[in-house]
Design an enzyme around this catalytic site. Sequence first.
Site, PDB file in Angstrom:
ATOM      1  N   GLU A 196     -52.425   6.895  33.295  1.00 11.60           N
ATOM      2  CA  GLU A 196     -51.915   8.152  32.764  1.00 11.60           C
ATOM      3  C   GLU A 196     -53.107   8.895  32.169  1.00 11.60           C
ATOM      4  O   GLU A 196     -54.009   8.270  31.616  1.00 11.60           O
ATOM      5  CB  GLU A 196     -50.874   7.947  31.653  1.00 11.60           C
ATOM      6  CG  GLU A 196     -49.553   7.390  32.115  1.00 11.60           C
ATOM      7  CD  GLU A 196     -49.516   5.869  32.125  1.00 11.60           C
ATOM      8  OE1 GLU A 196     -48.565   5.308  32.674  1.00 11.60           O
ATOM      9  OE2 GLU A 196     -50.470   5.238  31.587  1.00 11.60           O
ATOM     10  N   TYR A 198     -60.935  11.419  38.304  1.00 14.12           N
ATOM     11  CA  TYR A 198     -60.023  10.503  38.995  1.00 14.12           C
ATOM     12  C   TYR A 198     -59.705  10.991  40.407  1.00 14.12           C
ATOM     13  O   TYR A 198     -59.667  10.195  41.351  1.00 14.12           O
ATOM     14  CB  TYR A 198     -58.725  10.328  38.200  1.00 14.12           C
ATOM     15  CG  TYR A 198     -58.918   9.671  36.855  1.00 14.12           C
ATOM     16  CD1 TYR A 198     -59.698   8.528  36.702  1.00 14.12           C
ATOM     17  CD2 TYR A 198     -58.307  10.189  35.717  1.00 14.12           C
ATOM     18  CE1 TYR A 198     -59.868   7.929  35.466  1.00 14.12           C
ATOM     19  CE2 TYR A 198     -58.460   9.591  34.474  1.00 14.12           C
ATOM     20  CZ  TYR A 198     -59.243   8.468  34.356  1.00 14.12           C
ATOM     21  OH  TYR A 198     -59.405   7.868  33.129  1.00 14.12           O
TER      22      TYR A 198
END
Length: 163
Positions: free
Chosen positions: A111, A123
């Site tokens: 998360e 990411y």
Amino acid sequence: MSAELRSGTRLEAMRVGDVEAVLAIEQRAYEFPWTRGNFIDSLAAGYEAFVLRDEADALLGYCLAMPGVGELHLLNITVAPALQGRGHARGMLDALQALARAQGCEQIWLEVRQSNERARAVYQRYGFAEVGQRRAYYPAAQGRREDAVLMSLRLLPAQEVLA
């Protein structure tokens, strides 16, 4: 742990003795940092936890992940703010991916704050896909809560990586 680390850096298992230095970076990096108890509890639970050090033994960053059935959940990955943008996070992600593969994991989950565009971009460049949202997941200013973006990295089986 095999990873593409920057020259002169190394990964080591995080130990209780590292927590104060880890906490110092955590508090510089985040408005709502993990507590000492969060780190101690993660180590006591046996989560995967490692630190990144340079040649002079200085702490550059750290990573903690919770193993699950067929997956690894990245809980915290942080590089000291003054050292960000130099490939250290990628090296730790490489190590985490190698670890996940060695454990037979098919996915890595994480998360990230919806407002953390820089981390989301890191990411995404690494191959994580945004797959969902967790409402009011993180603490925010003035007692509010911020949504989290749920991201996942699908891992190829080791034999396909080698092919």
